[in-house]
Design a protein around this motif. Structure first.
Motif, PDB file in Angstrom:
ATOM      1  N   ASN A  38      -5.801  -0.809   3.504  1.00 12.36           N
ATOM      2  CA  ASN A  38      -5.047  -1.925   4.066  1.00 12.36           C
ATOM      3  C   ASN A  38      -6.010  -3.032   4.464  1.00 12.36           C
ATOM      4  O   ASN A  38      -7.022  -2.782   5.099  1.00 12.36           O
ATOM      5  CB  ASN A  38      -4.300  -1.485   5.332  1.00 12.36           C
ATOM      6  N   SER A  83       0.847  -1.197   0.000  1.00  7.83           N
ATOM      7  CA  SER A  83       0.000   0.000   0.000  1.00  7.83           C
ATOM      8  C   SER A  83       0.886   1.252   0.000  1.00  7.83           C
ATOM      9  O   SER A  83       0.572   2.250  -0.634  1.00  7.83           O
ATOM     10  CB  SER A  83      -0.905   0.031   1.220  1.00  7.83           C
ATOM     11  N   VAL A 112      -6.622   3.850  -1.415  1.00  8.37           N
ATOM     12  CA  VAL A 112      -5.696   2.809  -0.961  1.00  8.37           C
ATOM     13  C   VAL A 112      -6.154   2.296   0.392  1.00  8.37           C
ATOM     14  O   VAL A 112      -6.382   3.060   1.323  1.00  8.37           O
ATOM     15  CB  VAL A 112      -4.250   3.353  -0.867  1.00  8.37           C
TER      16      VAL A 112
END
Ligand code: ATP
Length: 633
Positions: free
Chosen positions: A40, A20, A38
């Motif tokens: 996680n 990431s 983005v």
């Protein structure tokens, strides 16, 4: 003019921290081309997150690597770009790892990498390679590496997380270039998906607005799409129908056979919900493989209406009946009686037989009957059965389907029975119809439907038949040239039209009207009424074997002769004997009528250089009659 805004893909990058982080560094680079979110997460968490994005409709494509990519790909119906591991990236990661130790652990998602053996020899390092599919398996890999005292590991971002937990140094196997390629792939996938979706939207908009009921199933025969008319027909909302087996919802619509055989089925008739439907079934193929099937139901009433309007449009191009009882000329008692009978017949819808010599006006009466009947606004179609050879007459009457015979027209051809649908079909010279066709005709009259040549489906026709003959049909029946059952069928209402010589009172009014018409056509201003008395004695004596048609023909010739003069008083009537020679000949004795006909036919034919059309015209008979006179040889 409106311009579409350029499409800006909304991408979602799902991975672990380390990867990431790479993505984050690229955000600026892609700021002009895409919105990149983005996130996680891995395994279940990644999937839950992605599903939520799909539900909200905020993502066009996902980007991920390793396990996450595989999970998203299998579980979502959305485009997923996978960040790929290249041999070069792996080499670089191993080289970095070697700086720490020449014993390197490689932990990869999925399957071991075969090329690794060659790379490890090249770098002169010891490699312990493990592959995992679940986080537990990954943890187990680390336990083994820890047992064997490995200090450095190469792998995905999940692997790097574990490495931290186990106090090892981790090196990411993916490069920035690989992440960049992943983003590029995702942009492409999003674009393609967008195009696909807009095509699908257009198509489903069309299907949605169709009046026909449409339904599609997948390979397992489960309903995958349907439009509102189909919802209505099945009596349940779409939500209750989608994903259900069509077989259990409505077995009558089953597409099992179509899925099994891939065969198209067109124009089947089905009764459902107290209505008749025309049904088409068709397989849906992708790359040649059957992936589903669709069914379309047309309301039969709509097709009926379309058929009626099509037929009524074609009607304008068809010959229609011009004559009515008002336009028939004649004042004799036999003629008036015939008219009265014909008017009575016109009020019924039954088959009529008109008999009488050639040229007495049988077709004219047929037209007048049609125009006085309830079918007046419908087509009137006439055919002379003696004018066609048998095979041609058959295809003229009944039509043919495409491919019925060599040279048959594409799409086939409708026959005169179909052309006359809802109207009247005039079958002239029915006595000349070959017996095999008489059988077919009888069937049509009884069944009220026809089957085209080479066709299988019966087509209903609503036609009133008026048949005509100059031959004594009863004698033809006795000689087995005419089917007795057909004779009784068409003879229900029989009208015999008297020959012109049997109603001499009609000669003067007919001759006057016909002469006036011919003079008018020639642009002559001579008065037919003033000319007629000079020729009437001749006309009255003549036997008129060709009846009114012959009188018409002589009037035409007289008009040509008279039109040389401007005034009635100037005309030299003695000259007429050259132009209308037959009027000045002695009448042939009745007993030799047939021989007389034959001789006259031969003579006139010779005089016309063998031109039958011209000869028939001169004799005042139809071509079929001329042919008969010559045949009687
Ligand atoms: N009563 C009538 N009044 C005006 N014209 C007539 C009359 N009878 C016949 N005709 C004319 O005579 C010609 C022959 O008539 P029609 O074709 O109806 O005869 P047909 O009996 O059907 O002949 P065929 O048996 O040879 O087919 C036509 O041009 C028609 O217009």
């Amino acid at each position: 003019m409106t311009t579409d805004r350029p499409f800006r893909p909304r991408l979602c990058f799902i991975s672990y921290r380390h990867l990431s982080h790479f993505a984050m560094t690229l955000l600026d680079e892609y700021a002009d081309r895409a919105d990149i979110e983005v996130v996680n997460g891995s395994f279940d968490a990644a999937l839950t997150f992605a599903r939520e994005r799909m539900r909200l409709g905020t993502t066009d494509a996902f980007i991920s690597a390793g396990a996450n990519a595989t999970i998203l790909r299998t579980a979502l119906r959305a485009p997923v770009a996978t960040i790929k591991l290249s041999g070069f990236d792996l080499l670089l990661a191993l080289m970095n790892a070697r700086r720490v130790s020449n014993r390197v652990g490689v932990v990869m998602y999925g399957a071991p990498i075969p090329e690794l053996d060659a790379i490890k020899d090249l770098l002169n390092i010891e490699v312990a390679q493990y592959a995992y599919r679940t986080p537990d398996e990954a943890r187990h890999c680390f336990a083994l590496l820890a047992r064997d005292r490995y200090e450095v590991v190469v792998g995905s971002s999940l692997v790097l997380e574990f490495a931290e937990q186990y106090g090892m140094q981790g090196h990411l196997a993916y490069s920035l270039a690989a992440v960049r390629q992943g983003i590029e792939d995702a942009i492409e996938l999003a674009r393609a998906a967008r195009q696909e979706a807009s095509r699908y939207e257009q198509l489903s908009g069309v299907v949605h607005n169709l009046q026909e009921a449409v339904l599609a199933v997948d390979r397992e025969h489960r309903i995958v799409a349907l439009n509102p008319p189909m919802e209505k027909l099945l009596g349940r909302p779409q939500a209750q129908l989608l994903r259900q087996s069509l077989e259990t919802i409505e077995p009558a619509l089953s597409l099992a056979h179509t899925l099994e055989t891939g065969a198209q089925d067109r124009a089947a008739v089905l009764r459902l919900s107290q209505r008749d439907w025309i049904v088409n079934r068709t397989p849906i193929r992708e790359h040649g493989q059957i992936v589903g099937a669709a069914i379309t139901l047309y309301d039969a009433r709509t097709i009926h209406d379309a058929d009626a309007s099509l037929r009524s449009q074609q009607r304008h191009r068809q010959p229609t009946a011009r004559h009515s009882f008002d336009s028939l000329i004649g004042q004799s008692e036999p003629f008036r009686r015939a008219c009265a009978t014909a008017q009575r017949f016109a009020r019924t819808d039954m088959t009529i037989l008109l008999s009488g010599e050639s040229g007495v006006g049988k077709e004219l009466f047929a037209q007048a009957i049609h125009n006085a009947s309830s079918r007046a606004a419908r087509p009137f179609v006439a055919i002379n059965c003696a004018a066609f050879p048998e095979s041609l007459l058959e295809s003229e009457l009944f039509g043919y389907d495409e491919g019925a015979f060599t040279g048959s027209r594409r799409g086939g051809k409708r026959g005169l029975f179909e052309a006359a649908h809802t109207g009247t079909l005039f079958l002239d010279e029915i006595g000349d119809m070959p017996v095999s066709l008489q059988t077919r005709l009888l069937r049509v009259l009884q069944e009220r439907e026809i089957v085209r040549l080479g066709g299988a489906l019966p087509i209903p026709v609503n036609v009133r038949v008026i048949a005509a003959t100059h031959q004594p049909l009863r004698e033809l029946v006795a000689g087995r040239q005419f089917r007795q059952d057909l004779y009784y069928r068409i003879n229900t209402l029989h009208l015999h039209l008297p020959a012109l010589r049997e109603r001499p009172e009609d000669i003067a009014p007919l001759a006057e009207a016909l002469l006036r018409r011919s003079l008018g056509r020639l642009g002559s201003s001579l008065d037919a009424a003033r000319l007629l008395p000079r020729v009437l004695p001749r006309l009255a004596e003549f036997p008129w074997p060709g009846n009114v048609r012959e009188l018409e023909n002589i009037c035409d010739r007289m008009a040509v002769f008279f039109s040389q003069w401007r005034h009635e008083d100037e005309i030299d009537f003695t000259e007429l004997r050259h132009d209308c020679a037959e009027l000045y000949e002695d009448a042939a004795p009745a007993s030799s009528q047939r021989t007389g006909d034959r001789h006259r036919a031969r003579e006139v034919l010779d005089a016309c250089g063998g031109n039958r059309q011209e000869a028939a015209k001169r004799l005042g008979i139809s071509r079929a009659t001329l042919w008969r006179w010559l045949r009687d040889d």
